[in-house]
Scaffold this motif. Sequence first.
Motif, PDB file in Angstrom:
ATOM      1  N   ASN A 107      29.398  35.061  35.734  1.00 52.51           N
ATOM      2  CA  ASN A 107      30.311  35.119  34.588  1.00 52.51           C
ATOM      3  C   ASN A 107      30.818  36.528  34.337  1.00 52.51           C
ATOM      4  N   GLY A 108      29.965  37.529  34.588  1.00 53.37           N
ATOM      5  CA  GLY A 108      30.401  38.903  34.403  1.00 53.37           C
ATOM      6  C   GLY A 108      31.572  39.247  35.316  1.00 53.37           C
ATOM      7  N   ILE A 109      31.484  38.822  36.574  1.00 53.82           N
ATOM      8  CA  ILE A 109      32.553  39.085  37.546  1.00 53.82           C
ATOM      9  C   ILE A 109      33.820  38.328  37.160  1.00 53.82           C
ATOM     10  N   MET A 110      33.675  37.049  36.844  1.00 53.88           N
ATOM     11  CA  MET A 110      34.835  36.231  36.521  1.00 53.88           C
ATOM     12  C   MET A 110      35.520  36.697  35.240  1.00 53.88           C
ATOM     13  N   LEU A 111      34.733  37.049  34.251  1.00 52.46           N
ATOM     14  CA  LEU A 111      35.312  37.498  32.985  1.00 52.46           C
ATOM     15  C   LEU A 111      36.002  38.848  33.137  1.00 52.46           C
ATOM     16  N   SER A 112      35.484  39.703  33.993  1.00 50.24           N
ATOM     17  CA  SER A 112      36.144  40.983  34.231  1.00 50.24           C
ATOM     18  C   SER A 112      37.522  40.771  34.842  1.00 50.24           C
ATOM     19  N   ILE A 113      37.611  39.874  35.806  1.00 52.22           N
ATOM     20  CA  ILE A 113      38.904  39.565  36.417  1.00 52.22           C
ATOM     21  C   ILE A 113      39.823  38.909  35.400  1.00 52.22           C
ATOM     22  N   ALA A 114      39.267  37.993  34.612  1.00 52.49           N
ATOM     23  CA  ALA A 114      40.068  37.319  33.581  1.00 52.49           C
ATOM     24  C   ALA A 114      40.606  38.323  32.566  1.00 52.49           C
ATOM     25  N   ALA A 115      39.809  39.325  32.225  1.00 52.31           N
ATOM     26  CA  ALA A 115      40.250  40.347  31.267  1.00 52.31           C
ATOM     27  C   ALA A 115      41.425  41.139  31.819  1.00 52.31           C
ATOM     28  N   GLY A 116      41.351  41.500  33.093  1.00 53.18           N
ATOM     29  CA  GLY A 116      42.454  42.211  33.720  1.00 53.18           C
ATOM     30  C   GLY A 116      43.709  41.373  33.786  1.00 53.18           C
ATOM     31  N   LEU A 117      43.539  40.087  34.085  1.00 61.23           N
ATOM     32  CA  LEU A 117      44.680  39.176  34.146  1.00 61.23           C
ATOM     33  C   LEU A 117      45.292  38.976  32.764  1.00 61.23           C
ATOM     34  N   ALA A 118      44.443  38.833  31.755  1.00 65.80           N
ATOM     35  CA  ALA A 118      44.937  38.670  30.385  1.00 65.80           C
ATOM     36  C   ALA A 118      45.711  39.906  29.943  1.00 65.80           C
ATOM     37  N   GLU A 119      45.176  41.085  30.250  1.00 67.48           N
ATOM     38  CA  GLU A 119      45.881  42.316  29.885  1.00 67.48           C
ATOM     39  C   GLU A 119      47.220  42.407  30.620  1.00 67.48           C
TER      40      GLU A 119
END
Length: 226
Positions: A107-119
């Motif tokens: 989840n840490g890896i996926m959420l980090s990517i999701a955060a970059g995509l959201a930004e």
Amino acid sequence: MSFTTQHNSIKNGLIVLSGGLDSTTLLYDHREEIALAVTFDYGSKHNHNEIPCAQFHCRCLGIEHLIIPLSFMGQYFRSDLLLSGGEIPTGTYNEENMQATVVPFRNGIMLSIAAGLAESRNLKRIFIANHFGDHTIYPDCRASFIEPMQLAMRSGTSNQVELIAPYTQLSKDQIVALGASLGIDYASTWSCYQGGEVQCGICATCQERKEAFSQAGIIDPTTYLQ
């Protein structure tokens, strides 16, 4: 810190959507807020079962859906959940088979990517469907992980992305009851870790799924081998 949010008419959210029961419920629960759904193909035995389910529900709701490959996880990480790992244990969750299906910091890896995509897309919220039943099994599903991740996302993104985890304190049967009230077709969701053509019915995740429907008093529409 609160893990809930009020529904918002503006679609400025991203959801991490596996195609499983929990994240599909969250998708429908917050469909008025979600602009983008993201599924990660990380080399699990059941990714090929989950992804079509995620695609189906996004089509039903008219929500854009991305599939992001994370092949390095399947190549380098150790977990029986991955194609590179051993056999999926059967029976209920216990200390041994709990460890066998943990994908380290998934989840840490996926959420980090999701955060970059959201930004990148100027989306303000990321939704994740971790729930209370995950707490003893997966360390990156617990409130003790979600809380600092919320702070990291807000601090590390220019648009202060919020991490929303509204099911953190809910049991799986409560999630099923909620989804049933939303009219979700749970037959088009996937839980089984085995990766066969039909959900096995005997792995820990299948047993958890069966129990959730039973405890919620709702007919389970899933086809199982056993």
